[in-house]
Every structure is written in structure tokens, then in C-alpha cells.
Design a protein around this motif. Structure first.
Motif, PDB file in Angstrom:
ATOM      1  N   ASP A  59      48.104   9.162 -13.170  1.00  0.00           N
ATOM      2  CA  ASP A  59      46.956   9.508 -12.852  1.00  0.00           C
ATOM      3  C   ASP A  59      45.772  10.102 -14.104  1.00  0.00           C
ATOM      4  O   ASP A  59      46.420  10.697 -14.639  1.00  0.00           O
ATOM      5  CB  ASP A  59      46.334  10.363 -11.492  1.00  0.00           C
ATOM      6  N   GLN A  60      44.606   9.616 -13.937  1.00  0.00           N
ATOM      7  CA  GLN A  60      43.575   9.771 -15.038  1.00  0.00           C
ATOM      8  C   GLN A  60      42.275  10.199 -14.515  1.00  0.00           C
ATOM      9  O   GLN A  60      42.091   9.324 -14.301  1.00  0.00           O
ATOM     10  CB  GLN A  60      43.813   9.420 -16.663  1.00  0.00           C
ATOM     11  N   TRP A  61      41.697  11.112 -15.348  1.00  0.00           N
ATOM     12  CA  TRP A  61      39.871  10.883 -14.685  1.00  0.00           C
ATOM     13  C   TRP A  61      39.234  11.374 -16.175  1.00  0.00           C
ATOM     14  O   TRP A  61      40.056  11.969 -16.645  1.00  0.00           O
ATOM     15  CB  TRP A  61      39.823  11.294 -13.347  1.00  0.00           C
ATOM     16  N   THR A  62      38.876  10.549 -16.422  1.00  0.00           N
ATOM     17  CA  THR A  62      37.554  10.470 -17.829  1.00  0.00           C
ATOM     18  C   THR A  62      36.328  11.238 -17.369  1.00  0.00           C
ATOM     19  O   THR A  62      35.680  11.489 -15.963  1.00  0.00           O
ATOM     20  CB  THR A  62      37.327   9.644 -18.619  1.00  0.00           C
ATOM     21  N   GLY A 116      46.308   0.741  -9.331  1.00  0.00           N
ATOM     22  CA  GLY A 116      46.004   0.051 -10.860  1.00  0.00           C
ATOM     23  C   GLY A 116      44.689  -0.135 -10.690  1.00  0.00           C
ATOM     24  O   GLY A 116      44.195  -0.854 -11.956  1.00  0.00           O
ATOM     25  N   GLY A 117      43.730   0.082  -9.864  1.00  0.00           N
ATOM     26  CA  GLY A 117      42.214   0.582  -9.924  1.00  0.00           C
ATOM     27  C   GLY A 117      41.747   1.252 -10.610  1.00  0.00           C
ATOM     28  O   GLY A 117      42.578   2.873 -10.400  1.00  0.00           O
ATOM     29  N   VAL A 118      40.584   1.410 -10.896  1.00  0.00           N
ATOM     30  CA  VAL A 118      39.260   2.226 -11.421  1.00  0.00           C
ATOM     31  C   VAL A 118      38.421   2.573 -10.620  1.00  0.00           C
ATOM     32  O   VAL A 118      38.074   1.314 -10.695  1.00  0.00           O
ATOM     33  CB  VAL A 118      39.780   1.821 -13.120  1.00  0.00           C
ATOM     34  N   TYR A 119      38.247   3.965 -10.068  1.00  0.00           N
ATOM     35  CA  TYR A 119      37.488   3.992  -9.648  1.00  0.00           C
ATOM     36  C   TYR A 119      36.448   5.280 -10.018  1.00  0.00           C
ATOM     37  O   TYR A 119      36.726   6.131 -10.912  1.00  0.00           O
ATOM     38  CB  TYR A 119      38.018   4.781  -8.135  1.00  0.00           C
ATOM     39  N   GLU A 120      35.159   4.988  -8.909  1.00  0.00           N
ATOM     40  CA  GLU A 120      33.975   5.549  -9.369  1.00  0.00           C
ATOM     41  C   GLU A 120      33.989   6.866  -8.843  1.00  0.00           C
ATOM     42  O   GLU A 120      33.409   6.755  -7.196  1.00  0.00           O
ATOM     43  CB  GLU A 120      33.167   4.951  -9.148  1.00  0.00           C
ATOM     44  N   PRO A 121      33.823   8.214  -9.567  1.00  0.00           N
ATOM     45  CA  PRO A 121      34.016   9.092  -7.791  1.00  0.00           C
ATOM     46  C   PRO A 121      32.742   9.681  -7.275  1.00  0.00           C
ATOM     47  O   PRO A 121      31.532   9.102  -8.063  1.00  0.00           O
ATOM     48  CB  PRO A 121      34.173  10.603  -8.703  1.00  0.00           C
ATOM     49  N   TYR A 122      32.754  10.356  -6.055  1.00  0.00           N
ATOM     50  CA  TYR A 122      32.235  10.291  -5.007  1.00  0.00           C
ATOM     51  C   TYR A 122      30.453  11.447  -5.955  1.00  0.00           C
ATOM     52  O   TYR A 122      28.866  10.366  -6.271  1.00  0.00           O
ATOM     53  CB  TYR A 122      31.801  10.609  -4.221  1.00  0.00           C
ATOM     54  N   TYR A 123      31.075  11.914  -6.469  1.00  0.00           N
ATOM     55  CA  TYR A 123      29.846  13.355  -6.965  1.00  0.00           C
ATOM     56  C   TYR A 123      28.465  12.608  -8.190  1.00  0.00           C
ATOM     57  O   TYR A 123      27.978  12.481  -7.978  1.00  0.00           O
ATOM     58  CB  TYR A 123      30.550  14.885  -7.517  1.00  0.00           C
ATOM     59  N   TYR A 124      30.091  11.448  -9.252  1.00  0.00           N
ATOM     60  CA  TYR A 124      29.523  11.176  -9.914  1.00  0.00           C
ATOM     61  C   TYR A 124      28.010   9.708  -9.255  1.00  0.00           C
ATOM     62  O   TYR A 124      27.294   9.876  -9.927  1.00  0.00           O
ATOM     63  CB  TYR A 124      30.449  10.570 -10.985  1.00  0.00           C
ATOM     64  N   THR A 125      28.708   9.722  -8.282  1.00  0.00           N
ATOM     65  CA  THR A 125      27.891   8.487  -8.054  1.00  0.00           C
ATOM     66  C   THR A 125      26.090   8.682  -7.850  1.00  0.00           C
ATOM     67  O   THR A 125      25.643   8.120  -7.530  1.00  0.00           O
ATOM     68  CB  THR A 125      28.237   7.855  -6.920  1.00  0.00           C
ATOM     69  N   GLN A 126      26.208  10.422  -7.037  1.00  0.00           N
ATOM     70  CA  GLN A 126      25.333  11.300  -6.226  1.00  0.00           C
ATOM     71  C   GLN A 126      24.771  11.192  -7.633  1.00  0.00           C
ATOM     72  O   GLN A 126      23.587  12.189  -7.515  1.00  0.00           O
ATOM     73  CB  GLN A 126      25.562  11.992  -5.506  1.00  0.00           C
ATOM     74  N   GLY A 127      24.749  11.478  -9.033  1.00  0.00           N
ATOM     75  CA  GLY A 127      24.086  12.845 -10.121  1.00  0.00           C
ATOM     76  C   GLY A 127      24.826  13.932 -10.021  1.00  0.00           C
ATOM     77  O   GLY A 127      24.022  14.816 -10.872  1.00  0.00           O
ATOM     78  N   LEU A 128      25.772  14.346  -9.544  1.00  0.00           N
ATOM     79  CA  LEU A 128      25.922  15.583  -8.856  1.00  0.00           C
ATOM     80  C   LEU A 128      27.516  16.169 -10.197  1.00  0.00           C
ATOM     81  O   LEU A 128      27.835  14.867  -9.903  1.00  0.00           O
ATOM     82  CB  LEU A 128      27.060  15.992  -7.852  1.00  0.00           C
ATOM     83  N   PRO A 129      27.210  17.535 -10.501  1.00  0.00           N
ATOM     84  CA  PRO A 129      28.586  17.514 -11.432  1.00  0.00           C
ATOM     85  C   PRO A 129      29.582  17.680 -10.181  1.00  0.00           C
ATOM     86  O   PRO A 129      29.558  18.128  -9.357  1.00  0.00           O
ATOM     87  CB  PRO A 129      28.156  19.483 -12.327  1.00  0.00           C
ATOM     88  N   ASP A 130      30.587  18.188 -10.661  1.00  0.00           N
ATOM     89  CA  ASP A 130      32.191  18.208  -9.839  1.00  0.00           C
ATOM     90  C   ASP A 130      32.594  19.478  -9.984  1.00  0.00           C
ATOM     91  O   ASP A 130      32.675  20.492  -8.659  1.00  0.00           O
ATOM     92  CB  ASP A 130      33.424  17.293 -10.532  1.00  0.00           C
ATOM     93  N   VAL A 173      37.658  10.031  -4.283  1.00  0.00           N
ATOM     94  CA  VAL A 173      37.464   8.449  -4.961  1.00  0.00           C
ATOM     95  C   VAL A 173      37.771   7.687  -3.113  1.00  0.00           C
ATOM     96  O   VAL A 173      38.927   8.042  -2.776  1.00  0.00           O
ATOM     97  CB  VAL A 173      38.555   7.739  -5.875  1.00  0.00           C
ATOM     98  N   LEU A 174      37.483   6.668  -2.571  1.00  0.00           N
ATOM     99  CA  LEU A 174      37.076   5.009  -2.040  1.00  0.00           C
ATOM    100  C   LEU A 174      37.720   4.346  -2.789  1.00  0.00           C
ATOM    101  O   LEU A 174      38.490   3.807  -2.992  1.00  0.00           O
ATOM    102  CB  LEU A 174      36.334   5.350  -1.424  1.00  0.00           C
ATOM    103  N   ILE A 175      39.763   4.716  -1.918  1.00  0.00           N
ATOM    104  CA  ILE A 175      40.889   4.465  -2.579  1.00  0.00           C
ATOM    105  C   ILE A 175      41.141   3.252  -0.883  1.00  0.00           C
ATOM    106  O   ILE A 175      41.900   4.201   0.460  1.00  0.00           O
ATOM    107  CB  ILE A 175      42.143   4.473  -2.651  1.00  0.00           C
TER     108      ILE A 175
END
Length: 123
Positions: free
Chosen positions: A20-23, A80-94, A106-108
Motif C-alpha cells: 500500500d502507498q499513499w502520497t 492495482g488501482g490508484v484512488y482519490e481519498p475522501y477528505y482530499y476530494t472535500q478540500g479537508l486535511p486528514d 477510499v472507495l474500493i
């Protein structure tokens, strides 16, 4: 909370032994970290490692709370998918507490999965 010390944006990638990786990016006072610097998970290196991939020095106090962290992408080794995290889509910090405390979702395959906390949570 602003403290009068110039801020920097520290871009990073977290990699877990499971693949698993996240940036993301963390705002903190200069100098918080250097390009290429590695940080182990707060739970230990067996949970994964953060690598600083870029540093941008603002040269001024930005007004962001020190430790504000946004995760911008999540790689799932099973799909093998790359997903956009929920809080990021809302402009919020984690988190407002820096690396190792971030949590997002993430929605998988139609299911929300949490991840973060320095590899303690894996989607």
C-alpha cells in the motif's frame, strides 16, 4: 496556529511492506525535513516508511496550522488501482498533527476503506 516562523510544504510518499502507498503534503515550520529524508511509521519500521519527495519553502508564515496534512492519492496493491481519498476530494486535511496521524477513506469496489496512521490502517 500561526507562530511567526516561515512555513514549508513537505511532499511525501508512504510505503507499507504490504505494498500500500499513499502520497500527500504536510505544512510545517522550516526546516522540518529535507528532500530524500526517511521517517519510520510511529508504530515502527515494520509498518512502513515516509520518504520526503519534495520541499517548498514559502519563506513566510502561511497561516496553516503546523502539521496540517493532506493525502492526495492512495495505491491499493490488491486491485492495482490508484484512488482519490475522501477528505482530499472535500478540500479537508486528514490531520492537523503531522505524519503518522493521518486517516482518510477510499472507495474500493463500492466499500469505504480507511487507511493511514503510518500503516496501522490499510484499506
Amino acid at each position: 496556529m500561526p507562530n511567526g516562523i516561515p512555513d514549508s510544504a513537505f511532499y511525501w510518499t508512504f510505503a507499507s511492506p504490504a505494498g500500500d502507498q499513499w502520497t500527500g503534503v504536510t505544512v510545517a515550520d522550516e526546516p522540518y525535513a529535507e528532500l530524500g529524508q526517511l521517517f519510520s511509521s510511529p508504530y515502527g519500521p515494520e509498518y512502513g516508511t515516509y520518504a520526503i519527495t519534495n520541499v517548498f519553502d514559502y519563506g513566510v508564515e502561511t497561516g496553516h496550522q503546523e502539521g496540517a496534512t493532506w493525502v492526495s492519492s492512495y495505491f491499493d496493491p490488491i486491485t492495482g488501482g490508484v484512488y482519490e481519498p475522501y477528505y482530499y476530494t472535500q478540500g479537508l486535511p486528514d490531520t492537523l498533527s503531522g505524519l503518522g496521524t493521518e486517516v482518510d477513506y477510499v472507495l474500493i469496489d463500492g466499500v469505504w476503506n480507511d487507511f493511514g496512521q503510518g500503516g496501522y490502517l490499510l484499506a
